[in-house]
Structure formats: C-alpha cells, structure tokens
Design an enzyme around this catalytic site. Structure first.
Site, PDB file in Angstrom:
ATOM      1  N   LYS A 178     -19.496 -23.251 -24.806  1.00  0.00           N
ATOM      2  CA  LYS A 178     -19.947 -23.323 -26.197  1.00  0.00           C
ATOM      3  C   LYS A 178     -20.186 -21.883 -26.637  1.00  0.00           C
ATOM      4  CE  LYS A 178     -22.904 -23.372 -28.966  1.00  0.00           C
ATOM      5  NZ  LYS A 178     -22.946 -22.366 -30.062  1.00  0.00           N
ATOM      6  N   GLU A 254     -29.321 -15.063 -18.543  1.00  0.00           N
ATOM      7  CA  GLU A 254     -29.417 -13.641 -18.889  1.00  0.00           C
ATOM      8  C   GLU A 254     -29.977 -13.597 -20.297  1.00  0.00           C
ATOM      9  OE1 GLU A 254     -25.536 -11.966 -18.246  1.00  0.00           O
ATOM     10  OE2 GLU A 254     -25.678 -12.276 -16.091  1.00  0.00           O
ATOM     11  N   CYS A 288     -27.929  -6.220 -25.182  1.00  0.00           N
ATOM     12  CA  CYS A 288     -29.175  -6.645 -24.523  1.00  0.00           C
ATOM     13  C   CYS A 288     -29.766  -5.540 -23.672  1.00  0.00           C
ATOM     14  CB  CYS A 288     -28.897  -7.867 -23.670  1.00  0.00           C
ATOM     15  SG  CYS A 288     -27.615  -7.551 -22.461  1.00  0.00           S
ATOM     16  N   GLU A 390     -38.370  -7.738 -29.183  1.00  0.00           N
ATOM     17  CA  GLU A 390     -36.946  -7.404 -29.221  1.00  0.00           C
ATOM     18  C   GLU A 390     -36.446  -7.518 -30.669  1.00  0.00           C
ATOM     19  OE1 GLU A 390     -33.888 -10.239 -27.868  1.00  0.00           O
ATOM     20  OE2 GLU A 390     -33.021  -8.611 -26.702  1.00  0.00           O
TER      21      GLU A 390
HETATM   22  N1  LIG Z   1     -29.530 -10.428 -20.556  1.00  0.00           N
HETATM   23  C1  LIG Z   1     -28.277 -10.330 -20.941  1.00  0.00           C
HETATM   24  O1  LIG Z   1     -27.373 -10.090 -20.162  1.00  0.00           O
HETATM   25  C2  LIG Z   1     -27.927 -10.544 -22.380  1.00  0.00           C
HETATM   26  C3  LIG Z   1     -26.654 -10.223 -22.823  1.00  0.00           C
HETATM   27  C4  LIG Z   1     -26.343 -10.373 -24.173  1.00  0.00           C
HETATM   28  C5  LIG Z   1     -27.287 -10.871 -25.048  1.00  0.00           C
HETATM   29  N2  LIG Z   1     -28.515 -11.169 -24.600  1.00  0.00           N
HETATM   30  C6  LIG Z   1     -29.534 -11.675 -25.547  1.00  0.00           C
HETATM   31  O2  LIG Z   1     -28.925 -12.552 -26.480  1.00  0.00           O
HETATM   32  C7  LIG Z   1     -29.598 -12.512 -27.722  1.00  0.00           C
HETATM   33  C8  LIG Z   1     -28.589 -12.391 -28.853  1.00  0.00           C
HETATM   34  O3  LIG Z   1     -27.671 -13.419 -28.795  1.00  0.00           O
HETATM   35  P1  LIG Z   1     -27.775 -14.737 -29.692  1.00  0.00           P
HETATM   36  O4  LIG Z   1     -28.560 -14.434 -30.919  1.00  0.00           O
HETATM   37  O5  LIG Z   1     -26.429 -15.316 -29.790  1.00  0.00           O
HETATM   38  O6  LIG Z   1     -28.694 -15.671 -28.784  1.00  0.00           O
HETATM   39  P2  LIG Z   1     -29.101 -17.173 -29.064  1.00  0.00           P
HETATM   40  O7  LIG Z   1     -30.055 -17.527 -27.987  1.00  0.00           O
HETATM   41  O8  LIG Z   1     -29.526 -17.365 -30.466  1.00  0.00           O
HETATM   42  O9  LIG Z   1     -27.743 -17.997 -28.924  1.00  0.00           O
HETATM   43  C9  LIG Z   1     -26.991 -17.970 -27.737  1.00  0.00           C
HETATM   44  C10 LIG Z   1     -26.194 -19.249 -27.624  1.00  0.00           C
HETATM   45  O10 LIG Z   1     -27.095 -20.346 -27.437  1.00  0.00           O
HETATM   46  C11 LIG Z   1     -26.770 -21.395 -28.342  1.00  0.00           C
HETATM   47  N3  LIG Z   1     -27.979 -22.179 -28.567  1.00  0.00           N
HETATM   48  C12 LIG Z   1     -28.984 -21.918 -29.429  1.00  0.00           C
HETATM   49  N4  LIG Z   1     -29.957 -22.861 -29.314  1.00  0.00           N
HETATM   50  C13 LIG Z   1     -29.554 -23.728 -28.352  1.00  0.00           C
HETATM   51  C14 LIG Z   1     -30.125 -24.920 -27.799  1.00  0.00           C
HETATM   52  N5  LIG Z   1     -31.308 -25.371 -28.173  1.00  0.00           N
HETATM   53  N6  LIG Z   1     -29.429 -25.566 -26.843  1.00  0.00           N
HETATM   54  C15 LIG Z   1     -28.230 -25.089 -26.421  1.00  0.00           C
HETATM   55  N7  LIG Z   1     -27.643 -23.988 -26.929  1.00  0.00           N
HETATM   56  C16 LIG Z   1     -28.304 -23.308 -27.883  1.00  0.00           C
HETATM   57  C17 LIG Z   1     -26.218 -20.666 -29.528  1.00  0.00           C
HETATM   58  O11 LIG Z   1     -25.477 -21.521 -30.362  1.00  0.00           O
HETATM   59  C18 LIG Z   1     -25.368 -19.584 -28.864  1.00  0.00           C
HETATM   60  O12 LIG Z   1     -24.132 -20.093 -28.442  1.00  0.00           O
HETATM   61  C19 LIG Z   1     -30.552 -11.360 -27.599  1.00  0.00           C
HETATM   62  O13 LIG Z   1     -31.853 -11.844 -27.324  1.00  0.00           O
HETATM   63  C20 LIG Z   1     -30.037 -10.573 -26.409  1.00  0.00           C
HETATM   64  O14 LIG Z   1     -30.996  -9.796 -25.748  1.00  0.00           O
HETATM   65  C21 LIG Z   1     -28.858 -11.033 -23.300  1.00  0.00           C
HETATM   66  O1  LIG Z   2     -25.275  -7.229 -24.434  1.00  0.00           O
HETATM   67  C1  LIG Z   2     -25.407  -7.388 -23.256  1.00  0.00           C
HETATM   68  C2  LIG Z   2     -24.517  -6.848 -22.300  1.00  0.00           C
HETATM   69  C3  LIG Z   2     -24.457  -7.460 -21.100  1.00  0.00           C
HETATM   70  C4  LIG Z   2     -23.573  -6.980 -20.136  1.00  0.00           C
HETATM   71  C5  LIG Z   2     -23.096  -7.726 -19.111  1.00  0.00           C
HETATM   72  O2  LIG Z   2     -23.395  -8.989 -18.939  1.00  0.00           O
HETATM   73  C6  LIG Z   2     -22.175  -7.152 -18.166  1.00  0.00           C
HETATM   74  O3  LIG Z   2     -21.885  -5.951 -18.262  1.00  0.00           O
HETATM   75  O4  LIG Z   2     -21.728  -7.889 -17.302  1.00  0.00           O
END
Ligand SMILES: NC(=O)c1ccc[n+]([C@@H]2O[C@H](COP(=O)([O-])OP(=O)(O)OC[C@H]3O[C@@H](n4cnc5c(N)ncnc54)[C@H](O)[C@@H]3O)[C@@H](O)[C@H]2O)c1
Ligand SMILES: O=C/C=C/C=C(\O)C(=O)O
Length: 486
Positions: A178, A254, A288, A390
């Site tokens: 998804k 993550e 992230c 964040e």
């Molecule tokens: N730690 C890491 O490796 C990493 C990497 C990239 C992004 N991020 C984090 O991601 C965030 C930004 O991405 P985003 O805004 O797309 O995140 P998000 O959590 O809003 O959405 C991520 C995914 O989850 C889905 N989703 C939302 N609510 C859901 C639910 N209740 N059940 C199932 N699926 C659901 C969304 O449709 C989307 O596909 C930031 O907080 C960032 O730090 C973390």
């Molecule tokens: O925005 C987040 C970036 C995450 C990076 C990875 O998950 C990766 O480098 O494998």
C-alpha cells in the site's frame, strides 16, 4: 490524464467500487493522475492472490531461481531508469539529480543486495552431547513468513518501498503493497517490471488508497496478512501495531525522528557545513534521517550559523524539469501548512529567525505549489516544541554547547532515536559519542552514507527491529530448528 490502477494477481485493475482519487503535482497543484481507490474487496483479492502465489510456482522456486529473478527485476528497473525518474519526479516534485543519483538507483540496489544476502547466508548448526553418547545435531531452516503487508510513505517512495519488497521476495514471501496516497506512481510501474521479467502473478500486488478506513487499514487488519512492515510516522505505527495485535502478527517499523547533528570545533569546517546542509535540506527536509536539531561547539558557533545561512539562501527553487533548479516543494498543501505552522510557532516560542521562515516568491503556475523557504533558527530552549517535535521540513534549530557531556544529554533529550551525524577529527571522541548517543544509526563525518549490509532502524519511538543485510532475514523469514538424534 494518467489513469493509475491497482495491481492484483499480475493485472492492472480499476477498483471494485470504481472509486478514484486525484493525485496533484507538488510544484503547482494541478491534477496529474487519477488513482483507483482499493475497496475492502480489492484488498481481499490481493491478499488471496498473494496467498495463492505462495502455493504456486513462486513457492516451488529454488533460492537460485529467486535470486536470478530479483537480478532481472533490478536490471529491468535500470533499463527503465528514465521512466522511474520521471514518475518519481512527478509524484514528489524533487530535483532530477536526487532521483538519478540516490533514490532510483537504490530501487535496483534494494533487489540486488537481498538476492546476494539470501544466496550467501549460512544456516546455523549446533552439535550436542546426549546421555547415550551418540549426540544430536541441530540445524536451522529459514522459511518464508507468508504474505507480507508493506505500508510505505511518500518522502522517498520507490527507495523505501523496495527496501521492503526486495528482502520480502528474496526470502520467498509474497507482498501486498500500500504505497502512500501521495506517491502511487513508482509502485505501479514496478508492477510492469514484475510482469516483464516473469515474476509469477500474485507475488507482487499493489493496492492504492489512504490509511484509516481505507486500503492501509484493510491491509493491516486483514487476517491473511502474516506480518506487516511499515515506514512512516510514529503515530501511524502505533495504530498499525494495534491492528497487528489481532492474530499476534509480527511488525517491523521505521518511524519518525528528531535527529541531532553535533559539530565539534575540531571538525573539518567546510565538510561539516556541506554535510549539515545536505542533512537538513535534502529532499526539502523530508528525510527521516535529516537533522532538525543542530548543536555546535561554542568557538565556531557564529561562523557555522553564518556559513549554513549563506548556503540556505543560495538554493534555486524550481520544478524538477527546470534547468538549474535544486530545491523542490513539499509533498502537499497539507504538509506545507503543517511546516508553516511550525515556522509561526518558532517565532511565538521566541526563536531568532536566521534565515527563511516563510514562502518564496514563485512566479506563474508555480505560485500554486507547496513551496517553503529553508529555515534556520537559534535562541530556543531545548524544551521548545520546535526543538522537540518532528517537523519534516527544510528547517533546523542551532544551539551552542560547551562540553561533551552536555551535548550528549541534549542529543538524547527526545522521545526519538533514529540517527545522528557527528563531526569531529578526534577519533577517540567520535567513538565515545557513538556509544553515548541513543540512536540506531550514527554517522561520523558523513550523513546518509549507506552500506546496505548494515543494520538500519531506530531506537525509542523511531522504530522496531532492524532491516538491512542479514538483519532483514530476522523479520522476513521464520526460523525452524531441526534436531536430529544421531
Ligand atoms: N525511520 C525511517 O526509516 C523513515 C523513513 C522515511 C519516513 N519516515 C517517517 O515517515 C513520516 C512521513 O511519511 P508519511 O507522512 O507518509 O507517514 P504516514 O505515517 O502518514 O503514512 C505512511 C503510510 O501509512 C499509511 N497509513 C496511514 N494511516 C494508516 C493506518 N491507520 N493504517 C494503515 N496504514 C496507514 C499511509 O497511507 C501511508 O501509506 C515521517 O514521520 C518520517 O520520519 C521514517
Ligand atoms: O527518509 C528516510 C530515509 C530512509 C532511508 C532508508 O530506509 C534506507 O536508506 O534504506
């Protein structure tokens, strides 16, 4: 206009309900695609297709056959490099050099690395003594976990989705992906790649839609999904974990970060400024691993703030197709509003705005895009919301520090623990700091330098589990012990 359908059992299909939603360009908010919104029935069919595929040819593939197929997937991505770059640029509005140098090559690499891991990993074995003196031999078998639900975010869509699909398939699982509702295009293109290279139907499925009460929740709540891997916000991870509790299913998460950068006065100054500029502003701050809190040792504080300001003020805003543009918009109007609300809050909390703090002056249709200025603040206390929460935008707060123990305490004063970037030429100090800062990933004199064999993930509220190299096998396979009495 581009019509994007779900990819179920090897076929592109409109939604069962015929429901669709619009995808808008971040650069001007014009509608660029119409996306099929998967219903519960569509997700059901995708999960069933994934279950069937486990029993079909894919389940009979030898490791060598899977490895060869994943190499073909990687090669086909490389052959269609320009299509992937164009799709990801359309979805995210980010500059072409970022797509070409980082995000799309990582898509291909994510298949190759896990093909290599699964080909080379050894099985664990223990010999034991028994009272009759004949002994016994234990060995471990790794089997696929089953159907993996992959829930991915919008900030680096193709890289982050394939970071999960690669190991899942290498280990013999099937997936229902998804993608973020903001960025469906590259996950869809990958369906074409899978068909082209002959990945059996049902192995890779894509359902589009939103989170709660939509495709995201339908996937994570589906009892036929055996485990869930998720990248996104911590609060979404919490909701998904609740869904996964039903049936006691495994998760790999993550999540968010509020990563500290730490600059010591003995650093290579120019390299540190370049590194922090990237870590704070790459992808318009939507990474992230990015730095939103920066601590600079007092003797070089003013000089560092000035150098970062100069670089931030030199960015070229523009659509990815415009020559010379190197700074894109935020993903959506909603996210722009969120980031701008923090820009306002910073002032209310008493910050000094070193640079930025608003929206750049864009011309023509670009005036409708989700632009914000790269922004630097100083002067806030560590407990200010802007320093604790964040923001996920191109912004960072810079504080001076005097002592190592002081900066360790400041860096750790957060509910998150994803990554840190530390700049010093003192090797002993670098080691001490790496042990003391409570994060999953520490970069010394670098940032986002990735060896895909290493454990990747966050501590505290930034994640559960580690992915990368053999560590991904912990999540994507079930280990069975076989004990043979000799
Ligand atoms: N730690 C890491 O490796 C990493 C990497 C990239 C992004 N991020 C984090 O991601 C965030 C930004 O991405 P985003 O805004 O797309 O995140 P998000 O959590 O809003 O959405 C991520 C995914 O989850 C889905 N989703 C939302 N609510 C859901 C639910 N209740 N059940 C199932 N699926 C659901 C969304 O449709 C989307 O596909 C930031 O907080 C960032 O730090 C973390
Ligand atoms: O925005 C987040 C970036 C995450 C990076 C990875 O998950 C990766 O480098 O494998």
């Amino acid at each position: 206009m581009r019509q994007v359908n779900n990819f179920i059992n090897g076929e592109f299909q409109p939604a069962d309900s015929a429901q669709r939603f619009e995808k808008r360009s971040p650069v001007n908010n014009q509608v660029i695609a119409s996306i099929a919104e998967a219903s519960k029935a569509d997700v059901n069919r995708a999960v069933q297709a994934a279950q069937q595929a486990l029993k079909g040819p894919w389940g009979q593939f030898t490791t060598e056959q899977r490895v060869a197929m994943l190499y073909e997937v990687a090669e086909e991505i490389t052959r269609r490099f320009d299509d992937f770059v164009a799709a990801e640029m359309a979805d995210t509005g980010q500059p072409s050099h970022v797509m070409k140098q980082v995000f799309i090559p990582r898509g291909a690499a994510n298949f190759k690395i896990f093909a290599d891991v699964i080909k080379n990993v050894a099985s664990e074995s223990f010999q034991m003594a028994t009272p009759d003196g004949r002994g016994a031999l234990n060995y471990a078998l790794r089997v696929p976990k089953g159907v993996i639900g992959v829930i991915s975010p919008w900030n680096a869509p193709f890289m982050l989705m394939t970071w999960k699909v690669g190991p899942a398939l290498a280990c013999g699982n099937t997936v229902v992906v998804k993608p973020s509702e903001e960025t469906p295009l590259t996950a869809t293109l990958l369906g074409e790649v899978m068909n082209k290279v002959g990945v059996p139907q049902g192995v890779y499925n894509v359902v589009n839609g939103f989170g709660p009460d939509s495709a995201g929740a339908f996937v994570t709540e589906h009892p036929g999904v055996d485990a869930i891997t998720f990248t996104g916000e911590t609060k979404t991870g919490t909701a998904i974990m609740k869904a996964a509790a039903e049936g006691a299913r495994d998760v790999s998460f993550e999540m968010g970060g509020k990563n500290a950068g730490i600059i010591f006065a003995d650093c290579d100054f120019d390299a540190a400024v370049d590194g922090i500029f990237r870590s704070a502003f790459l992808n318009t701050g939507q990474v992230c691993l990015g730095t939103e809190r920066l601590y600079v040792e007092r003797p070089i504080f003013d000089k560092f703030v000035q150098a970062l300001k100069t670089k931030a003020e030199a960015v070229n805003y523009g659509a990815p197709t415009e020559h010379g543009s190197n700074f894109g918009p935020l993903i959506s109007k909603e996210h722009q509003q969120k980031v701008l609300s923090y820009y306002k809050l910073a002032v209310e909390e008493g910050a000094t705005v070193v640079t930025g703090g608003g929206v750049p002056d864009m011309q023509g249709e670009l005036a409708e895009g989700n632009w914000v200025q790269p922004t630097i603040w100083t002067g806030l206390n560590d407990n200010a919301r802007v320093v604790q929460e964040e923001i996920f935008g191109p912004c960072c707060h810079i504080s001076p520090f005097d002592r190592e123990d002081e900066v360790i305490a400041l860096a750790n004063d957060t509910e998150y623990g994803l990554s840190t970037t530390i700049w010093t030429t003192n090797l002993s100090r670098a080691h001490r700091m790496a042990e003391a800062v409570d994060v999953g990933i520490t970069w010394i004199n670098s940032w986002f330098l990735r060896d895909l064999r290493t454990p990747f993930g966050g501590s505290k509220q930034s994640g559960i589990g580690r992915e990368g190299g053999v560590h991904s096998l912990e999540f994507y396979t079930e280990m069975r012990n076989v004990c043979i009495k000799l």
